[in-house]
Design an enzyme around this catalytic site. Structure first.
Site, PDB file in Angstrom:
ATOM      1  N   ASP A 116      -9.200  -1.409  40.760  1.00 37.24           N
ATOM      2  CA  ASP A 116      -9.000  -0.892  42.115  1.00 37.24           C
ATOM      3  C   ASP A 116     -10.289  -0.998  42.931  1.00 37.24           C
ATOM      4  O   ASP A 116     -11.386  -0.821  42.397  1.00 37.24           O
ATOM      5  CB  ASP A 116      -8.556   0.574  42.021  1.00 37.24           C
ATOM      6  CG  ASP A 116      -7.962   1.084  43.320  1.00 37.24           C
ATOM      7  OD1 ASP A 116      -7.664   0.264  44.211  1.00 37.24           O
ATOM      8  OD2 ASP A 116      -7.806   2.315  43.451  1.00 37.24           O
ATOM      9  N   TRP A 171     -14.184  -2.525  48.975  1.00 33.84           N
ATOM     10  CA  TRP A 171     -15.458  -3.236  48.806  1.00 33.84           C
ATOM     11  C   TRP A 171     -15.704  -4.158  49.992  1.00 33.84           C
ATOM     12  O   TRP A 171     -16.805  -4.192  50.553  1.00 33.84           O
ATOM     13  CB  TRP A 171     -15.436  -4.026  47.500  1.00 33.84           C
ATOM     14  CG  TRP A 171     -16.713  -4.744  47.176  1.00 33.84           C
ATOM     15  CD1 TRP A 171     -17.764  -4.281  46.434  1.00 33.84           C
ATOM     16  CD2 TRP A 171     -17.079  -6.078  47.580  1.00 33.84           C
ATOM     17  NE1 TRP A 171     -18.762  -5.235  46.351  1.00 33.84           N
ATOM     18  CE2 TRP A 171     -18.360  -6.358  47.048  1.00 33.84           C
ATOM     19  CE3 TRP A 171     -16.434  -7.071  48.335  1.00 33.84           C
ATOM     20  CZ2 TRP A 171     -19.012  -7.567  47.248  1.00 33.84           C
ATOM     21  CZ3 TRP A 171     -17.085  -8.279  48.545  1.00 33.84           C
ATOM     22  CH2 TRP A 171     -18.372  -8.513  48.003  1.00 33.84           C
ATOM     23  N   ASN A 178       3.059  -3.879  45.199  1.00 35.21           N
ATOM     24  CA  ASN A 178       2.172  -4.745  45.995  1.00 35.21           C
ATOM     25  C   ASN A 178       2.931  -5.806  46.795  1.00 35.21           C
ATOM     26  O   ASN A 178       2.375  -6.385  47.742  1.00 35.21           O
ATOM     27  CB  ASN A 178       1.138  -5.444  45.113  1.00 35.21           C
ATOM     28  CG  ASN A 178       0.037  -4.532  44.615  1.00 35.21           C
ATOM     29  OD1 ASN A 178      -0.614  -4.816  43.624  1.00 35.21           O
ATOM     30  ND2 ASN A 178      -0.180  -3.414  45.300  1.00 35.21           N
TER      31      ASN A 178
END
Length: 236
Positions: A13, A18, A61
């Site tokens: 995850d 990021w 997803n």
């Protein structure tokens, strides 16, 4: 004395966060995350794990923007094709758990090719959870068992934990000893719900693209400090 570590599962995850923290597009976080994936596999091989299971793409997803889903599928093809020689050298056997029928034809063909090429390898088994959901897996196992009962191949009284586990995607593989989640979230996110019953759970705030080999070994060190009871009392 170190605990026996046979199977590590990872919830990878933090790729999007990021990238966002650096003012970058989300896809660049996913791209950077592949480096951590390659490092993790190398650590698993060095630890002589029997299994490593990576949460690559959940059944939920598919609800992400189509542009991101397409990118993830193409990135998956690129990574798998690129890494086949290394998997062969490391004697790693690749498999996929999840609903492969939902994966588009091109990435599905690339995955199947990699599975076939590594099928006879005898080292660590690398399980990629793609189009995977834990509830979905349990429902599918239940349907399979029900069909066997209806066909007279299995009686209701024969159904137990062992029989049920053999109808799951990993078909009786050892449950994960350790589940690692990066990105600081404290939830399973529909991952290995049956198999996680007695897994040790390690959460780190480190985002997946920053999850180095050294970070992986911190999780292993944590695991070795745990007293594994499996619901029993080991010491008075």
């Amino acid at each position: 004395m170190a605990n026996q570590l046979r199977h590590v599962a990872i919830i990878m995850d933090g790729n999007g966060r990021w990238a966002r923290s650096r003012g970058l597009e989300r896809f660049l976080g996913h791209c950077k995350g592949t480096e951590s994936t390659i490092d993790a596999v190398e650590v698993g091989v060095n630890l002589k794990l029997e299994h490593m299971t990576l949460y690559v793409f959940s059944s939920e997803n598919w609800g992400r923007p189509s542009k991101e889903v397409d990118y993830l599928m193409n990135l998956l093809i690129e990574m798998v094709v690129k890494e086949i020689p290394d998997l062969m050298e490391k004697n790693v056997k690749l498999t996929v758990i999840g609903n492969m029928n939902r994966i588009p034809e091109k990435p599905r063909a690339s995955l199947q090719s990699a599975i076939d090429k590594t099928a006879n390898n005898t080292g660590m088994q690398l399980n990629l959870a793609i189009s995977y959901g834990g509830r979905q897996e349990i429902v599918e196992a239940t349907k399979s068992i029900a069909a066997e009962v209806a066909a007279g191949k299995l009686s209701i009284d024969e159904i137990n934990d062992e029989i049920f586990a053999k109808h799951l995607y990993l078909k009786g593989a050892p449950d994960p000893d350790l589940i690692i989640r990066t990105g600081g979230e404290f939830r399973l996110s529909n991952y290995l719900l049956w198999q996680a019953a007695y897994s040790e759970f390690y959460v780190t705030n480190t985002l997946w693209p920053d999850f180095t080999k050294e970070e992986f070994m911190k999780a292993v060190e944590f695991f070795n400090t745990r007293e594994r009871r499996f619901g029993k009392v080991l010491h008075e």
